[in-house]
Design a protein around this motif. Structure first.
Motif, PDB file in Angstrom:
ATOM      1  N   ALA A   1       1.179  -1.083  -0.071  1.00 22.96           N
ATOM      2  CA  ALA A   1      -0.477   0.103  -0.021  1.00 22.96           C
ATOM      3  C   ALA A   1       0.915   1.210   0.415  1.00 22.96           C
ATOM      4  N   THR A   2       2.130   1.540   0.417  1.00 24.78           N
ATOM      5  CA  THR A   2       3.041   2.024   0.893  1.00 24.78           C
ATOM      6  C   THR A   2       3.505   2.297  -0.583  1.00 24.78           C
TER       7      THR A   2
ATOM      8  N   VAL B   1       2.121   6.996  -6.434  1.00 25.02           N
ATOM      9  CA  VAL B   1       0.873   7.420  -7.637  1.00 25.02           C
ATOM     10  C   VAL B   1       1.159   8.916  -7.088  1.00 25.02           C
ATOM     11  N   LEU B   2       1.455   9.183  -6.016  1.00 24.33           N
ATOM     12  CA  LEU B   2       1.944  11.247  -5.665  1.00 24.33           C
ATOM     13  C   LEU B   2       3.654  11.403  -6.336  1.00 24.33           C
TER      14      LEU B   2
ATOM     15  N   ASN C   1      -7.665  10.727   1.907  1.00 21.20           N
ATOM     16  CA  ASN C   1      -8.627   9.142   1.140  1.00 21.20           C
ATOM     17  C   ASN C   1      -7.208   8.507   2.521  1.00 21.20           C
ATOM     18  N   THR C   2      -6.125   8.262   2.093  1.00 21.73           N
ATOM     19  CA  THR C   2      -5.350   7.572   2.963  1.00 21.73           C
ATOM     20  C   THR C   2      -5.969   8.053   4.582  1.00 21.73           C
TER      21      THR C   2
ATOM     22  N   GLN D   1       4.857  10.619   3.866  1.00 27.17           N
ATOM     23  CA  GLN D   1       4.249  10.355   3.155  1.00 27.17           C
ATOM     24  C   GLN D   1       4.419  11.912   1.838  1.00 27.17           C
TER      25      GLN D   1
ATOM     26  N   ASN E   1       1.020   4.002  -2.828  1.00 26.39           N
ATOM     27  CA  ASN E   1       0.530   5.444  -2.640  1.00 26.39           C
ATOM     28  C   ASN E   1       1.628   5.998  -2.948  1.00 26.39           C
TER      29      ASN E   1
ATOM     30  N   VAL F   1      -5.496  12.774  -2.449  1.00 21.92           N
ATOM     31  CA  VAL F   1      -5.095  10.946  -2.094  1.00 21.92           C
ATOM     32  C   VAL F   1      -4.510  11.214  -0.469  1.00 21.92           C
ATOM     33  N   THR F   2      -3.943  12.014  -0.304  1.00 22.11           N
ATOM     34  CA  THR F   2      -3.902  11.663   1.010  1.00 22.11           C
ATOM     35  C   THR F   2      -4.780  11.975   1.973  1.00 22.11           C
TER      36      THR F   2
END
Lengths: 217, 302
Positions: free
Chosen positions: B25-26, B32-33, B192-193, B229, B29, B189-190
């Protein structure tokens, strides 16, 4: 230490959980709040720990009016208590040691001192050998004892327990009762909401009996 | 003070442990970023490169005046005198056709080609430095010189560079627009995480609150999570840009060797890179902050 004066608790929908409840618990006392389910036992504990707010009356803990506490002060009030919940509220993704560590992290203890205290607490409830065990692998009685270790690890002055022997068999319940007696003997104020009459017979506490939200004794 | 510092160190360690505990997951994520940030960052670098090139040309505008191939010494001397006497001209440099040919031979690596020529195809030329560098004046001067006898062609090197720069300004605006959009994506994105974090850690947050955790204690690891992140995303973006430029430069080296020049794309400068990291970390923190404010308030104790 804890005093309820003319406390009312009305839930939305009109249910009156407590009606004009007044009692005082002195420091170092052991008190049972008894009554059938729905009598308002849990509500008393929740109001004391500021998990819920009274609809009327005042609750004083250590000289602080709990009902009028601003939100920022509530965490500091709660640190006076060791809370033991009916459903334990253990964290299942952490082992026994980490579960007991949580209150010390919250209180900002230094790591080594914290680890020492965690082991002392686990030793007290007889779970030192299982510090690496995850709660799911523990029996019901062990889970309850783990919850007790978490409640006492930061050495609170007041222990609040909601049905601590609720779904345990008699042998385990007796062990738990002895644990509470030993905490009380070293000066901890113990307040237990329960309908376990065997436990009351064993510990001989002062009893505040509730019936439909009203004190009957 | 020490306790306070400890609580921050603890929160950071907790955060890192959480990131490591869910590696897939990390990675996704952060990936994507990283990609979201790499697009505007890459465009920015590309533009900066073109811009640097255009600016070096535009800062030093010159006119090249080529004489007709059949121009004789008299034409050369006459043109030179007229140029030197012209009020709009600051300085004049004469480049004789033989010298031009030698220069081409030595600079471009086209020696073989040049040697095979029977005669010099290059005209005599003057490089003229104008007094006034505004495009209109330059174009006027070009048109005037073009009409002189013996002059075959006048080239203005700077004008296209200036036009390029004007175009680049527009492109830079586009980069900022893109950066804003992707910044929004990063925040989303952040957000949502962190929302997921709060949902999966609901019990833990609840218990922590019940045993006296303050709101900052609960927020801290979540905010750190967002910032770390974001930072990791920024680092990934920087790496993506750096590696792409490295590859492009490899290709460019081959290409520029063929043309006998040296073309090289500049990497993202350290200052720009650090700005990128700061920017992404702050945005990650902001996304987390929004999410924490949204979702923690709704988390009621039972």
């Amino acid at each position: 230490m804890i005093s309820f004066s003319k406390v009312w608790k009305r839930y939305p929908g009109g249910l009156e959980a407590l009606r004009n409840v007044t009692f005082t618990i002195a420091a170092g006392e052991m008190v049972f709040i008894t009554g059938h389910s729905g009598a308002g036992k849990s509500t008393v504990l929740k109001l004391t720990a500021a998990i819920e707010r009274p609809s009327g009356g005042s609750i004083i803990v250590n000289g602080q009016n709990v009902g009028a506490l601003r939100p920022g002060a509530v965490p500091y009030l709660r640190r006076n208590f060791g809370l033991i919940f009916q459903d334990h509220k253990l964290l299942f993704d952490r082992n026994a040691f980490e579960n007991v560590m949580l209150p010390l992290q919250v209180n900002g203890f230094e790591r080594r001192e914290a680890a020492r205290r965690v082991r002392a607490a686990l030793d007290k409830v007889g779970l030192l050998a299982k510090e690496k065990a995850f709660p799911i692998t523990l029996s019901g009685g062990e889970q309850q004892r783990l919850a007790i270790a978490r409640a006492i690890v930061h050495r609170p002055a007041i222990l609040l327990a909601d049905e601590p022997t609720g779904n345990l068999d008699a042998g385990y319940a007796a062990d738990i009762g002895e644990l509470f007696r030993s905490f009380n003997q070293v000066g901890v104020t113990v307040v237990i909401a329960t309908h376990d009459e065997a436990l009351a017979a064993r510990l001989q506490p002062r009893v505040v009996a509730l019936k439909a939200g009203v004190i009957v004794t | 003070m020490i306790t306070w510092l400890w609580s921050h160190v603890n929160a950071l360690l907790t955060t890192l442990a959480r990131l490591v505990r869910t590696p897939v997951a990390t990675l996704l994520n952060v990936g994507v970023l990283g990609i979201a940030l790499a697009l505007p960052a890459g465009l920015y670098v590309g533009l900066a490169n073109i811009q640097g090139y255009a600016r070096s040309l535009a800062a030093n505008p010159q006119l090249s005046v080529f004489l007709a191939l059949d121009a004789g010494d008299a034409d050369v001397a006459g043109t030179e005198t007229r140029l030197r006497g012209h009020p709009g001209v600051a300085s004049v440099r004469y480049v004789p056709r033989d010298e031009a040919l030698t220069q081409i031979k030595s600079r471009t690596g086209l020696a073989d080609v040049v040697d095979s020529l029977k005669e010099n195809p290059l005209p005599d030329a003057f490089v003229v430095q104008p007094r006034d560098a505004t495009p209109q004046v330059l174009e006027q001067l070009r048109d005037e010189l073009r009409g002189w006898p013996g002059v075959a062609h006048v080239q203005l090197d700077a004008v296209w560079a200036r036009r390029l720069e004007a175009g680049l300004k527009l492109a830079r605006l586009a980069v900022w627009l893109l950066a804003t959009l992707f910044a929004f994506a990063l925040v989303a994105v952040t957000f949502n995480t962190i929302r997921l974090q709060i949902l999966t850690r609901r019990e833990e947050i609840e218990v922590a609150k019940l045993i006296g955790a303050t709101d900052p204690f609960i927020r801290r690891p979540l905010l750190y999570f967002g910032a770390v992140q974001g930072l990791a995303g920024g680092l990934t973006a920087w790496a993506i840009v750096a590696i792409s430029l490295y590859w492009l430069n490899g290709g460019l080296a081959d290409l520029s060797q063929l043309y006998g020049t040296r073309l090289e794309l500049q990497q993202l400068s350290a200052r720009d890179g650090l700005s990128l990291l700061l920017f992404s970390a702050v945005l990650g923190w902001f996304g987390a902050w929004l999410s924490v404010n949204q979702h923690l308030a709704r988390l009621d104790l039972r």
